[in-house]
Design a protein around this motif. Structure first.
Motif, PDB file in Angstrom:
ATOM      1  N   GLY A  37       5.221  -2.815   3.322  1.00  0.00           N
ATOM      2  CA  GLY A  37       6.179  -2.308   2.202  1.00  0.00           C
ATOM      3  C   GLY A  37       5.368  -1.540   1.174  1.00  0.00           C
ATOM      4  O   GLY A  37       4.181  -1.366   1.229  1.00  0.00           O
ATOM      5  N   HIS A  38       6.454  -1.024   0.418  1.00  0.00           N
ATOM      6  CA  HIS A  38       5.675   0.104  -0.518  1.00  0.00           C
ATOM      7  C   HIS A  38       6.894   0.051  -1.760  1.00  0.00           C
ATOM      8  O   HIS A  38       7.652   0.597  -1.630  1.00  0.00           O
ATOM      9  N   PRO A  39       6.430  -0.653  -2.887  1.00  0.00           N
ATOM     10  CA  PRO A  39       7.131  -0.426  -4.135  1.00  0.00           C
ATOM     11  C   PRO A  39       7.023   0.850  -4.645  1.00  0.00           C
ATOM     12  O   PRO A  39       5.974   1.192  -5.001  1.00  0.00           O
ATOM     13  N   VAL A  61       7.174  13.354  -2.726  1.00  0.00           N
ATOM     14  CA  VAL A  61       7.834  12.916  -3.854  1.00  0.00           C
ATOM     15  C   VAL A  61       6.584  11.860  -4.773  1.00  0.00           C
ATOM     16  O   VAL A  61       6.928  11.763  -6.048  1.00  0.00           O
ATOM     17  N   SER A  62       5.332  11.892  -4.095  1.00  0.00           N
ATOM     18  CA  SER A  62       4.466  11.020  -5.038  1.00  0.00           C
ATOM     19  C   SER A  62       2.896  11.691  -4.771  1.00  0.00           C
ATOM     20  O   SER A  62       2.365  11.834  -5.490  1.00  0.00           O
ATOM     21  N   HIS A  63       2.502  11.732  -3.403  1.00  0.00           N
ATOM     22  CA  HIS A  63       1.286  12.307  -3.360  1.00  0.00           C
ATOM     23  C   HIS A  63       0.939  13.608  -3.687  1.00  0.00           C
ATOM     24  O   HIS A  63      -0.084  13.687  -4.386  1.00  0.00           O
ATOM     25  N   ALA A 117       0.891  -1.093   0.095  1.00  0.00           N
ATOM     26  CA  ALA A 117       0.059   0.000   0.140  1.00  0.00           C
ATOM     27  C   ALA A 117       0.780   1.336   0.125  1.00  0.00           C
ATOM     28  O   ALA A 117       2.090   1.267   0.424  1.00  0.00           O
ATOM     29  N   SER A 118       0.310   2.299  -0.816  1.00  0.00           N
ATOM     30  CA  SER A 118       0.935   3.541  -0.891  1.00  0.00           C
ATOM     31  C   SER A 118       1.213   4.294   0.434  1.00  0.00           C
ATOM     32  O   SER A 118       1.747   5.338   0.396  1.00  0.00           O
ATOM     33  N   VAL A 119       0.438   4.076   1.365  1.00  0.00           N
ATOM     34  CA  VAL A 119       0.566   4.566   2.663  1.00  0.00           C
ATOM     35  C   VAL A 119       0.841   3.596   3.871  1.00  0.00           C
ATOM     36  O   VAL A 119       0.333   2.534   3.837  1.00  0.00           O
ATOM     37  N   LEU A 175      -8.847   4.976  -5.975  1.00  0.00           N
ATOM     38  CA  LEU A 175      -7.254   4.638  -4.989  1.00  0.00           C
ATOM     39  C   LEU A 175      -6.777   5.881  -4.666  1.00  0.00           C
ATOM     40  O   LEU A 175      -6.366   5.797  -3.456  1.00  0.00           O
ATOM     41  N   TRP A 176      -6.664   6.858  -5.274  1.00  0.00           N
ATOM     42  CA  TRP A 176      -5.981   8.074  -4.985  1.00  0.00           C
ATOM     43  C   TRP A 176      -6.439   8.818  -3.800  1.00  0.00           C
ATOM     44  O   TRP A 176      -5.786   9.464  -2.901  1.00  0.00           O
ATOM     45  N   THR A 177      -8.167   8.825  -3.799  1.00  0.00           N
ATOM     46  CA  THR A 177      -8.621   9.502  -2.598  1.00  0.00           C
ATOM     47  C   THR A 177      -8.330   8.800  -1.169  1.00  0.00           C
ATOM     48  O   THR A 177      -8.185   9.480  -0.506  1.00  0.00           O
ATOM     49  N   THR A 222       0.850  15.846 -16.901  1.00  0.00           N
ATOM     50  CA  THR A 222      -0.284  15.108 -16.320  1.00  0.00           C
ATOM     51  C   THR A 222      -0.566  13.728 -16.513  1.00  0.00           C
ATOM     52  O   THR A 222      -1.743  13.201 -15.896  1.00  0.00           O
ATOM     53  N   ARG A 223       0.264  12.953 -16.949  1.00  0.00           N
ATOM     54  CA  ARG A 223       0.221  11.495 -17.121  1.00  0.00           C
ATOM     55  C   ARG A 223      -0.081  10.969 -15.935  1.00  0.00           C
ATOM     56  O   ARG A 223      -1.423  10.212 -16.087  1.00  0.00           O
ATOM     57  N   ILE A 224       0.340  11.033 -14.801  1.00  0.00           N
ATOM     58  CA  ILE A 224      -0.219  10.628 -13.637  1.00  0.00           C
ATOM     59  C   ILE A 224      -1.805  10.841 -13.141  1.00  0.00           C
ATOM     60  O   ILE A 224      -2.375  10.279 -12.463  1.00  0.00           O
ATOM     61  N   ALA A 225      -2.146  11.958 -13.633  1.00  0.00           N
ATOM     62  CA  ALA A 225      -3.656  12.319 -13.467  1.00  0.00           C
ATOM     63  C   ALA A 225      -4.666  11.528 -13.915  1.00  0.00           C
ATOM     64  O   ALA A 225      -5.797  11.330 -13.404  1.00  0.00           O
ATOM     65  N   GLY A 233       7.225   1.949  -7.633  1.00  0.00           N
ATOM     66  CA  GLY A 233       7.153   1.767  -9.234  1.00  0.00           C
ATOM     67  C   GLY A 233       5.595   1.599  -9.457  1.00  0.00           C
ATOM     68  O   GLY A 233       4.973   1.010  -8.461  1.00  0.00           O
ATOM     69  N   GLY A 234       5.294   2.202 -10.430  1.00  0.00           N
ATOM     70  CA  GLY A 234       3.526   2.097 -10.808  1.00  0.00           C
ATOM     71  C   GLY A 234       3.296   2.541 -11.893  1.00  0.00           C
ATOM     72  O   GLY A 234       4.070   2.916 -13.020  1.00  0.00           O
ATOM     73  N   ARG A 235       2.059   2.538 -12.506  1.00  0.00           N
ATOM     74  CA  ARG A 235       1.486   3.211 -13.717  1.00  0.00           C
ATOM     75  C   ARG A 235       0.223   3.928 -13.384  1.00  0.00           C
ATOM     76  O   ARG A 235      -0.481   3.823 -12.409  1.00  0.00           O
ATOM     77  N   GLU A 236      -0.009   4.598 -14.440  1.00  0.00           N
ATOM     78  CA  GLU A 236      -1.493   5.485 -14.268  1.00  0.00           C
ATOM     79  C   GLU A 236      -2.639   4.432 -14.630  1.00  0.00           C
ATOM     80  O   GLU A 236      -3.580   4.958 -14.354  1.00  0.00           O
ATOM     81  N   ARG A 237      -2.392   3.409 -15.134  1.00  0.00           N
ATOM     82  CA  ARG A 237      -3.564   2.483 -15.252  1.00  0.00           C
ATOM     83  C   ARG A 237      -3.162   1.260 -14.448  1.00  0.00           C
ATOM     84  O   ARG A 237      -2.184   0.574 -14.139  1.00  0.00           O
TER      85      ARG A 237
HETATM   86  O1  LIG Z   1       4.686   6.308 -12.414  1.00  0.00           O
HETATM   87  C1  LIG Z   1       3.500   6.024 -11.987  1.00  0.00           C
HETATM   88  O2  LIG Z   1       2.610   5.974 -12.618  1.00  0.00           O
HETATM   89  C2  LIG Z   1       3.267   6.378 -10.421  1.00  0.00           C
HETATM   90  O3  LIG Z   1       2.714   7.044 -10.223  1.00  0.00           O
HETATM   91  C3  LIG Z   1       4.119   5.650  -9.573  1.00  0.00           C
HETATM   92  C4  LIG Z   1       4.273   5.872  -8.040  1.00  0.00           C
HETATM   93  C5  LIG Z   1       4.700   7.401  -7.968  1.00  0.00           C
HETATM   94  O4  LIG Z   1       5.847   7.390  -8.093  1.00  0.00           O
HETATM   95  O5  LIG Z   1       4.079   8.554  -7.484  1.00  0.00           O
HETATM   96  C6  LIG Z   1       2.706   6.131  -7.698  1.00  0.00           C
HETATM   97  C7  LIG Z   1       2.121   5.580  -6.551  1.00  0.00           C
HETATM   98  C8  LIG Z   1       2.886   4.778  -5.840  1.00  0.00           C
HETATM   99  O6  LIG Z   1       2.232   4.494  -4.371  1.00  0.00           O
HETATM  100  C9  LIG Z   1       4.218   4.472  -6.185  1.00  0.00           C
HETATM  101  C10 LIG Z   1       4.887   5.017  -7.231  1.00  0.00           C
END
Ligand SMILES: O=C(O)C(=O)C[C@]1(C(=O)O)C=C[C@@H](O)C=C1
Ligand SMILES: NC(=O)c1ccc[n+]([C@@H]2O[C@H](COP(=O)([O-])OP(=O)(O)OC[C@H]3O[C@@H](n4cnc5c(N)ncnc54)[C@H](O)[C@@H]3O)[C@@H](O)[C@H]2O)c1
Length: 380
Positions: A130-132, A196-198, A107-109, A239-241, A230-233, A134-138
């Motif tokens: 733990g919290h990796p 760095v993320s939220h 989980a991201s928190v 999930l983000w809420t 805006t990619r991550i938007a 790495g992620g994606r917007e999809r």
């Molecule tokens: O690359 C992305 O798409 C992400 O948003 C990955 C990302 C981030 O770097 O903020 C998003 C949320 C996570 O909990 C960990 C990684």
């Protein structure tokens, strides 16, 4: 799980609870190391897709055979890869059923999840939060990639209650994904990811939200800059809420600081608009741009010992007409070149788009030559 005299553990069998983007990506990475992976998810379609992608085998029904009820041995490790709110309950239920020797989550928190797990009566000795990074917007298994965590940081937030063997098992998992473990407390983690993320995610959403007011002619001018910002938007609002809601105070602090910077810049620009000759009027704007440049430069290119898998990008301008992408893929296939990834940039109204084909470096020149010979508009 095997543990040698030096305390090095070998993870052989892993249960992934939550076959979405992150669970399936971890599973795919583990399969590359011949780890047996069992997958489970309340949504059977998610498990089915993950298994078809080669991420592992389904656990029959929800937890069925991994529960030990039918004599199946507990897994070396269970990974809870569900949305944050579901982690404490899922962990408790998994531990009650003894499905694994060691547990982690992604989980991201962390502070809320760890506290809620403790309150729910979870065994905190076998659980390594733990919290990796790495992620994606999809989301979903369909977006999963085996190399999602390659070269990334992976936060581990064990406490003094955590069994050191459990930490070694989860460290082995991180190594299998090519990520780099970073050990810190749950509170340190949450403050860091607010920065760095939220907050960056909320800032991206704020920029993208402005686009919903723009007219289509303005949007037609969009280049790569606004797409990068805006990619991550595009990430899942539900999930983000949850994520920012469970890290509310730290994220609010970051957003207030960001808003203050933007308001200073806006005030300076309003003033300059009204008095264009005032020489020092743009000082706050320049200051923000300088601090922005300095902050951006401080980001490490990549963390850890791993290197991102090297790919060559072959950009091809394609006509905006039915079948052109399919023809391009066919041409690459006929040239015996595997396309590892593809990105498409297309501005509405323009007669062409840019397809960027990601291929292994040794195939790059061959693909360029063959496509160019067939009349494709290939670029360097
Ligand atoms: O690359 C992305 O798409 C992400 O948003 C990955 C990302 C981030 O770097 O903020 C998003 C949320 C996570 O909990 C960990 C990684
Ligand atoms: N998306 C990212 O970039 C990213 C990066 C790092 C960490 N994370 C974290 O990873 C976790 C999963 O996010 P995701 O992006 O893979 O989401 P996702 O929507 O792709 O997948 C989540 C999966 O969890 C399943 N699920 C729901 N409730 C469950 C439960 N009680 N038990 C097991 N599975 C359940 C859903 O059916 C879904 O298949 C979240 O906690 C998120 O904070 C996300």
């Amino acid at each position: 799980m095997r543990c040698d005299d030096a305390g090095v553990v070998a993870v052989r069998r892993v249960l992934v609870l939550g076959a979405g983007l992150i669970g399936t990506s971890i599973a795919l990475a583990l399969r590359e190391h011949d780890v047996d992976v069992l997958l489970s998810d309340p949504d059977p379609a998610a498990v089915s897709l993950a298994c078809d992608l080669g991420a592992g085998e389904p656990v029959r029904g929800w937890f069925d055979s991994a529960a030990g009820d039918d004599g199946v041995a507990p897994a070396d490790l269970a990974i809870v890869a569900a949305p944050p709110a579901a982690v404490p309950g899922t962990l408790r239920s998994a531990q009650d059923r003894g499905v694994a020797h060691v547990y982690t989550d992604v989980a991201s928190v962390k502070t809320w999840v760890v506290e809620a797990a403790r309150t729910a009566g979870c065994d905190m000795t076998t659980y390594v939060p733990g919290h990796p990074m790495g992620g994606r917007e999809r989301g979903g298994a369909g977006a999963a990639r085996a190399d999602l965590f390659l070269g990334r940081s992976w936060a581990l937030c064990e406490s003094d209650k955590t069994d050191p063997t459990a930490v070694r098992v989860v460290t082995e998992l991180v190594a299998h994904t090519g990520a780099h473990p970073v050990r810190l407390s749950a509170q340190e983690h949450d403050r860091a990811v607010a920065l760095v993320s939220h907050a960056p995610h909320m800032a991206a959403a704020a920029v993208a939200a402005r686009l919903s007011c723009g007219d289509s002619r303005a949007l037609g001018l969009a280049g790569q800059g606004v797409r990068d910002v805006t990619r991550i938007a595009a990430g899942d609002p539900q999930l983000w809420t949850e994520i920012v809601g469970y890290n509310a105070a730290s994220v609010a602090g970051e957003l207030s600081a960001l808003a203050a910077d933007l308001e200073d810049a806006a005030a300076a620009l309003r003033e300059t608009g009204a008095n264009p000759r005032r020489a020092d009027g743009l000082h706050p704007v320049r200051d923000l741009l300088l601090r922005g440049q300095a902050g951006q430069e401080r980001l490490p290119a990549k963390h850890g010992f791993g290197r991102d898998r090297d790919y060559t990008v072959v950009p091809v301008v394609i006509p905006d007409e039915p079948g052109s992408l399919a023809r391009l893929f066919q041409a690459a296939g006929a040239a015996d070149v595997n396309i590892e990834d593809v990105r498409l940039d297309h501005s509405p109204g323009l007669p062409v788009g840019l397809a960027q084909l990601w291929v292994v470096p040794e195939a790059g020149d061959q693909l360029r030559t063959i496509l160019a010979a067939q009349g494709w508009s290939v670029h360097a």
